[in-house]
Design an enzyme around this catalytic site. Structure first.
Site, PDB file in Angstrom:
ATOM      1  CG  ASP A 143      -0.227  -0.444   2.391  1.00  0.00           C
ATOM      2  OD1 ASP A 143       0.799  -0.310   2.567  1.00  0.00           O
ATOM      3  OD2 ASP A 143      -1.008  -0.792   3.572  1.00  0.00           O
ATOM      4  CG  ASN A 162      -9.203  -1.171  11.468  1.00  0.00           C
ATOM      5  OD1 ASN A 162      -8.054  -2.035  11.023  1.00  0.00           O
ATOM      6  ND2 ASN A 162      -9.605  -0.150  11.001  1.00  0.00           N
ATOM      7  CG  HIS A 172      -5.832  -2.092   8.493  1.00  0.00           C
ATOM      8  ND1 HIS A 172      -5.982  -0.694   8.984  1.00  0.00           N
ATOM      9  CD2 HIS A 172      -4.686  -2.407   8.733  1.00  0.00           C
ATOM     10  CE1 HIS A 172      -4.884  -0.413   9.181  1.00  0.00           C
ATOM     11  NE2 HIS A 172      -4.025  -1.243   8.841  1.00  0.00           N
ATOM     12  CD  GLU A 186      -8.877   1.043   7.387  1.00  0.00           C
ATOM     13  OE1 GLU A 186      -8.722   0.123   8.166  1.00  0.00           O
ATOM     14  OE2 GLU A 186      -8.786   2.261   7.764  1.00  0.00           O
TER      15      GLU A 186
HETATM   16  C1  GLP Z   1      -0.534   0.423   8.709  1.00  0.00           C
HETATM   17  C2  GLP Z   1      -0.110  -0.474   7.184  1.00  0.00           C
HETATM   18  C3  GLP Z   1      -0.374  -1.899   7.717  1.00  0.00           C
HETATM   19  C4  GLP Z   1       0.362  -2.455   8.886  1.00  0.00           C
HETATM   20  C5  GLP Z   1      -0.565  -1.634   9.953  1.00  0.00           C
HETATM   21  C6  GLP Z   1       0.137  -2.243  11.456  1.00  0.00           C
HETATM   22  O1  GLP Z   1      -1.240   1.360   8.666  1.00  0.00           O
HETATM   23  N1  GLP Z   1      -0.938  -0.062   6.184  1.00  0.00           N
HETATM   24  O2  GLP Z   1       0.341  -2.643   6.241  1.00  0.00           O
HETATM   25  O3  GLP Z   1       0.498  -3.842   8.836  1.00  0.00           O
HETATM   26  O4  GLP Z   1      -1.154  -0.405   9.580  1.00  0.00           O
HETATM   27  O5  GLP Z   1       0.994  -1.193  11.717  1.00  0.00           O
HETATM   28  P1  GLP Z   1       2.001  -1.328  12.759  1.00  0.00           P
HETATM   29  O6  GLP Z   1       3.008  -2.299  12.310  1.00  0.00           O
HETATM   30  O7  GLP Z   1       2.838   0.056  12.706  1.00  0.00           O
HETATM   31  O8  GLP Z   1       1.366  -1.614  14.002  1.00  0.00           O
END
Ligand code: GLP
Length: 244
Positions: free
Chosen positions: A67, A136, A138, A143
């Site tokens: 992404d 959440n 995702h 989402e």
């Molecule tokens: C982000 C990314 C995800 C990631 C998730 C968790 O916003 N889009 O690919 O896995 O949220 O983030 P973190 O690893 O900082 O907890």
């Protein structure tokens, strides 16, 4: 689904990296699906170290990222392209043209989504997809919603996702409101999925993802349908597993 629980995040990071390194050593032209956020940082450090020690080469590896934020220039410190350069690509021998991240600055978003899906097809099947988990549920930026997209698409980020990612920016206002994300169909198409989850704050959502009903309201729950998912967690997420 295979679940491994580690006593600390450092051990977990090393094993996550070892899964990807073992793949690249066995298949030098592997296609890796890569993630951003705080979760993969330690694993990427181990991959850089392995390269510096001469035990692996990424010269034939191809990567596709999950992404990108809409509206952040590639050289913005919080763009996911910049994250990948800083955390991994700048320190290994991967060819720049073999690294792929959606372009969040595209003027024609629909065309960019189509282009990225073409890029994904051209790379061939992803051998291993690294995934973090959003609070959440995702994955990528898919989402929770009444329906999920199979292909690359633009996402309106949920308030809780923007809040969670505020820590990387100076203020909530600076957190983009939209992102481009690889679709669920592309994620689930990977041969192997490596889901890495750290921290007590993710315990409840991981439980829902792995043991709850399969629902578009918890996108990670769709992973239950994938034949080869490896889940790596630390004790904070799975205290039962660490305490026997
Ligand atoms: C982000 C990314 C995800 C990631 C998730 C968790 O916003 N889009 O690919 O896995 O949220 O983030 P973190 O690893 O900082 O907890």
């Amino acid at each position: 689904m295979i679940l491994h629980c580690f006593k600390n995040a450092a051990e977990l990071d090393k094993v996550a990296a070892d899964f990807m390194l073992a793949l690249v050593r066995a298949k030098p032209n592997a296609v890796l699906g890569l993630a951003t956020g705080s979760t993969p940082v330690g694993a990427y450090q181990h991959m850089v170290q392995a390269y510096q020690q001469g035990t692996v080469s990424f010269s034939q590896v191809k990567t596709v990222n999950l992404d990108e934020y809409v509206g952040l220039a590639v050289d913005h410190p919080e763009s996911y392209r910049q994250f990948m350069q800083t955390q991994l690509f700048n320190h290994i021998d991967i060819k720049p043209e073999n690294t792929h991240v959606p372009n969040g600055m595209a003027t024609d978003i629909a065309a960019e989504c189509r282009r990225y899906d073409d890029v994904l097809s051209q790379q061939g099947t992803v051998d291993m997809q690294f995934l973090g988990l959003g609070l959440n549920g995702h994955i990528g930026f898919n989402e929770p919603n009444d329906s999920l997209s199979r292909f690359t698409h633009q996402v309106t980020l949920q308030p809780e996702t923007r809040l969670a990612n505020q820590r990387f920016f100076n203020s909530l206002d600076e957190v983009p409101t939209h992102a481009l994300s690889m679709g669920m169909g592309s994620i689930l198409h990977a041969k192997t999925i490596l889901l890495v989850v750290k921290g007590a704050s993710k315990a409840a959502i991981l439980d829902r993802a792995l043991n709850g009903p399969i629902t578009t309201q918890v996108p990670a729950s769709l992973l239950q349908m994938h034949p080869r998912v490896i889940v790596l967690t630390d004790c904070d997420v799975s205290y039962k597993c660490c305490n026997g």
